[in-house]
Design an enzyme around this catalytic site. Structure first.
Site, PDB file in Angstrom:
ATOM      1  CG  HIS A   1     -49.498   1.909  56.154  1.00 25.30           C
ATOM      2  ND1 HIS A   1     -48.487   1.195  56.744  1.00 25.30           N
ATOM      3  CD2 HIS A   1     -50.637   1.545  56.791  1.00 25.30           C
ATOM      4  CE1 HIS A   1     -48.988   0.438  57.719  1.00 25.30           C
ATOM      5  NE2 HIS A   1     -50.295   0.619  57.765  1.00 25.30           N
TER       6      HIS A   1
ATOM      7  NE  ARG B   1     -51.306  -7.903  64.232  1.00 21.43           N
ATOM      8  CZ  ARG B   1     -52.417  -7.174  64.083  1.00 21.43           C
ATOM      9  NH1 ARG B   1     -52.909  -6.929  62.883  1.00 21.43           N
ATOM     10  NH2 ARG B   1     -53.041  -6.687  65.143  1.00 21.43           N
TER      11      ARG B   1
HETATM   12  P1  AMP Z   1     -53.193  -0.583  59.492  1.00 19.19           P
HETATM   13  O1  AMP Z   1     -52.115   0.385  59.861  1.00 19.19           O
HETATM   14  O2  AMP Z   1     -52.751  -2.002  59.436  1.00 19.19           O
HETATM   15  O3  AMP Z   1     -54.454  -0.368  60.304  1.00 19.19           O
HETATM   16  O4  AMP Z   1     -53.591  -0.245  57.983  1.00 19.19           O
HETATM   17  C1  AMP Z   1     -54.008   1.039  57.613  1.00 19.19           C
HETATM   18  C2  AMP Z   1     -54.574   0.994  56.223  1.00 19.19           C
HETATM   19  O5  AMP Z   1     -53.557   0.537  55.322  1.00 19.19           O
HETATM   20  C3  AMP Z   1     -55.759   0.034  56.085  1.00 19.19           C
HETATM   21  O6  AMP Z   1     -56.731   0.607  55.226  1.00 19.19           O
HETATM   22  C4  AMP Z   1     -55.117  -1.180  55.463  1.00 19.19           C
HETATM   23  O7  AMP Z   1     -56.019  -1.966  54.708  1.00 19.19           O
HETATM   24  C5  AMP Z   1     -54.086  -0.540  54.567  1.00 19.19           C
HETATM   25  N1  AMP Z   1     -53.023  -1.494  54.242  1.00 19.19           N
HETATM   26  C6  AMP Z   1     -52.309  -2.258  55.105  1.00 19.19           C
HETATM   27  N2  AMP Z   1     -51.458  -3.074  54.443  1.00 19.19           N
HETATM   28  C7  AMP Z   1     -51.658  -2.828  53.119  1.00 19.19           C
HETATM   29  C8  AMP Z   1     -51.103  -3.362  51.920  1.00 19.19           C
HETATM   30  N3  AMP Z   1     -50.169  -4.298  51.930  1.00 19.19           N
HETATM   31  N4  AMP Z   1     -51.553  -2.863  50.742  1.00 19.19           N
HETATM   32  C9  AMP Z   1     -52.503  -1.905  50.701  1.00 19.19           C
HETATM   33  N5  AMP Z   1     -53.070  -1.362  51.800  1.00 19.19           N
HETATM   34  C10 AMP Z   1     -52.663  -1.821  52.992  1.00 19.19           C
END
Ligand code: AMP
Length: 291
Positions: free
Chosen positions: A44, A194
């Site tokens: 993030h 997760r």
């Molecule tokens: P989430 O909180 O899982 O909904 O993710 C929010 C944003 O962060 C989304 O655009 C995800 O694709 C991105 N994201 C999550 N994990 C990663 C990662 N390891 N590397 C890059 N972006 C990520």
């Protein structure tokens, strides 16, 4: 004595967010939006850093969106870490955090949903019915409320970024979508909120997802491009790592997500694997750059 960076201003009300961002833009600032579900990690934060580097102001939204979780999924136990998240954003110099309550986002009587077509159907769309409908709806709401110039997404959720791009194009949403590379742990595991569910044994086995993608890349580099052969290589590595329940191993066209019989042109390899109770996804792009 160490001085702490000021916390971002926390906005709960969408109309307040709209006014704040409109005012920033009126003063000539380019505004970047990073939608998240919180429990922030370096993945993030890489999006936040990009937004801060490429824009004049950055809004991070933190909202665990119930509409994108299926009835038997992990909405209730999804990690929530509001205070730590705000500290992290403060350290980076984020000005504004949008942290709404579910009741503000989905008001009584809410009955409009965004259904994206074919790119939302295979892979995650098939494994998680209704997931992308929930994602597209919340992201369109965030785009409408924030009115940002640029929005940042991660390649880790490749299909999600494709679904958002399709929606932006089809519904003429005035925002530029930028996708940033996946940030990984030292052993290659893609960072994910997760990952916190994994016990130490599962955590060690989870590195096999990335290892299997690297092995697939090596096969293709060595001239073995047949999809079935690549899938078997990935499967063997995942199975050899211990108990892993494979949901899908797919070789698809990176734009249409149609299956490919050979990785002899632009190809996305996407995986969904259950390690213990935890569902993990990862992907890599061959012969293509993230658009
Ligand atoms: P989430 O909180 O899982 O909904 O993710 C929010 C944003 O962060 C989304 O655009 C995800 O694709 C991105 N994201 C999550 N994990 C990663 C990662 N390891 N590397 C890059 N972006 C990520």
């Amino acid at each position: 004595m160490t001085t702490r960076s000021p916390l971002p201003e926390v906005v709960r009300d969408g109309e307040v967010l709209r006014r704040q961002v409109a005012e920033l833009r009126r003063r000539g600032n380019k505004v970047g939006l990073v939608p998240t579900m919180g429990a922030l990690h370096e993945g993030h934060l890489s999006l936040v850093r990009a937004a801060l580097a490429e824009c004049d102001a950055c809004v991070v939204s933190i909202f665990v969106n119930p509409a994108q979780f299926g009835p038997s999924e992990d909405f209730a136990r999804y990690p929530r870490a509001r205070d730590a998240d705000l500290d992290r954003l403060a350290d980076l110099g984020v000005q504004l955090a949008f942290v709404p309550e579910t009741a503000d986002v989905y008001r009584p009587g809410h009955s409009t949903w965004v259904e994206v077509g074919s790119v939302a159907e295979p892979l995650e769309g098939e494994s998680r019915p209704g997931h992308f409908r929930g994602v597209a709806t919340i992201v369109l709401k965030l785009f409408n409320l924030a009115g940002a110039d640029v929005a940042y997404f991660g390649q880790k959720d490749y299909q999600q970024a494709l679904v958002i791009r399709r929606m932006v194009e089809d519904l003429n949403v005035p925002v530029e979508v930028r996708v940033r590379p996946t940030v990984r742990e030292p052993d290659g595991l893609a960072m994910s909120s997760r990952n916190a569910y994994l016990d130490p044994g599962e955590r060690a086995r989870a590195a096999s997802l990335y290892a299997s993608l690297c092995a697939a890349e090596r096969l293709v580099a060595a001239g073995q491009t047949e999809a079935g052969r690549i899938r078997r290589e990935i499967e063997t590595i995942l199975i050899d790592s211990g108990e892993a329940e494979i949901e899908y191993i797919a070789l698809v066209d990176p734009e249409t997500l149609h299956p490919r019989s050979a990785a002899d042109g632009p190809t996305l390899i996407a995986l969904a694997v259950r390690i213990g109770q935890t569902r993990l996804i990862d992907n890599c792009l061959l012969n293509a750059a993230i658009a």
